[in-house]
Design a protein around this motif. Structure first.
Motif, PDB file in Angstrom:
ATOM      1  N   TYR A  97       0.813  -1.214   0.000  1.00 39.55           N
ATOM      2  CA  TYR A  97       0.000   0.000   0.000  1.00 39.55           C
ATOM      3  C   TYR A  97       0.848   1.268   0.000  1.00 39.55           C
ATOM      4  O   TYR A  97       0.393   2.307  -0.469  1.00 39.55           O
ATOM      5  CB  TYR A  97      -0.930   0.017   1.217  1.00 39.55           C
ATOM      6  N   PHE A  98       2.042   1.173   0.548  1.00 41.86           N
ATOM      7  CA  PHE A  98       2.908   2.357   0.704  1.00 41.86           C
ATOM      8  C   PHE A  98       4.333   2.043   0.244  1.00 41.86           C
ATOM      9  O   PHE A  98       5.272   2.047   1.046  1.00 41.86           O
ATOM     10  CB  PHE A  98       2.920   2.819   2.168  1.00 41.86           C
ATOM     11  N   PRO A  99       4.524   1.794  -1.039  1.00 42.23           N
ATOM     12  CA  PRO A  99       5.860   1.415  -1.508  1.00 42.23           C
ATOM     13  C   PRO A  99       6.892   2.547  -1.423  1.00 42.23           C
ATOM     14  O   PRO A  99       8.090   2.279  -1.478  1.00 42.23           O
ATOM     15  CB  PRO A  99       5.616   1.006  -2.964  1.00 42.23           C
ATOM     16  N   ASN A 100       6.433   3.778  -1.252  1.00 48.11           N
ATOM     17  CA  ASN A 100       7.355   4.915  -1.197  1.00 48.11           C
ATOM     18  C   ASN A 100       7.640   5.397   0.220  1.00 48.11           C
ATOM     19  O   ASN A 100       8.336   6.400   0.393  1.00 48.11           O
ATOM     20  CB  ASN A 100       6.809   6.079  -2.027  1.00 48.11           C
ATOM     21  N   GLN A 101       7.116   4.722   1.226  1.00 47.16           N
ATOM     22  CA  GLN A 101       7.342   5.135   2.617  1.00 47.16           C
ATOM     23  C   GLN A 101       8.594   4.446   3.156  1.00 47.16           C
ATOM     24  O   GLN A 101       8.641   3.215   3.288  1.00 47.16           O
ATOM     25  CB  GLN A 101       6.139   4.780   3.490  1.00 47.16           C
ATOM     26  N   ALA A 102       9.585   5.232   3.489  1.00 43.21           N
ATOM     27  CA  ALA A 102      10.854   4.683   3.969  1.00 43.21           C
ATOM     28  C   ALA A 102      10.695   3.903   5.274  1.00 43.21           C
ATOM     29  O   ALA A 102      11.388   2.907   5.496  1.00 43.21           O
ATOM     30  CB  ALA A 102      11.869   5.808   4.159  1.00 43.21           C
ATOM     31  N   LEU A 103       9.770   4.329   6.130  1.00 38.53           N
ATOM     32  CA  LEU A 103       9.596   3.657   7.416  1.00 38.53           C
ATOM     33  C   LEU A 103       9.204   2.188   7.243  1.00 38.53           C
ATOM     34  O   LEU A 103       9.576   1.351   8.051  1.00 38.53           O
ATOM     35  CB  LEU A 103       8.551   4.385   8.269  1.00 38.53           C
ATOM     36  N   VAL A 104       8.484   1.882   6.187  1.00 39.66           N
ATOM     37  CA  VAL A 104       8.099   0.486   5.937  1.00 39.66           C
ATOM     38  C   VAL A 104       9.354  -0.355   5.781  1.00 39.66           C
ATOM     39  O   VAL A 104       9.495  -1.412   6.400  1.00 39.66           O
ATOM     40  CB  VAL A 104       7.209   0.370   4.683  1.00 39.66           C
TER      41      VAL A 104
END
Length: 109
Positions: A97-104
């Motif tokens: 869902y969030f491929p651009n979120q570094a925290l993931v």
């Protein structure tokens, strides 16, 4: 009204039980609203009831998967609990869902 408990938690600690009751009423009134569960999770998390908070956050994600702040709380709680298998599972799901979120990626074990 519940937002004020969250915003001013340090001043309203003695009234937290009322906030929990209001959160329960909110969930009963809107049983399929992800935000209702997220608010209940926030209250439990602030009151250091992290396992209960995690359950509410996971319920929130059952209804709506595109609220990154809920995922973020799930990452933090799983990390605090040192439940790395669950952390890996939720980070892999969040990555969809969030491929651009570094925290993931940072939270991945």
């Amino acid at each position: 009204m519940l937002y004020n408990y969250i915003k001013f938690y340090d001043q309203k600690k003695e009234e937290i039980q009322e906030a929990f009751e209001l959160a329960d009423i909110l969930i009963q009134a809107h049983p399929k609203d992800a935000k209702a569960y997220a608010i209940a999770g926030d209250l439990k998390n602030m009151n250091m009831e992290i396992e209960e908070a995690l359950a509410y956050y996971m319920q929130s994600l059952e209804f709506q998967k595109d609220i990154f702040t809920v995922w973020q709380q799930v990452f933090f709680i799983n990390s605090d609990l040192r439940d790395y298998s669950s952390l890996l599972k939720v980070t892999n799901e969040a990555k969809e869902y969030f491929p651009n979120q570094a925290l993931v990626y940072f939270s991945m074990v």
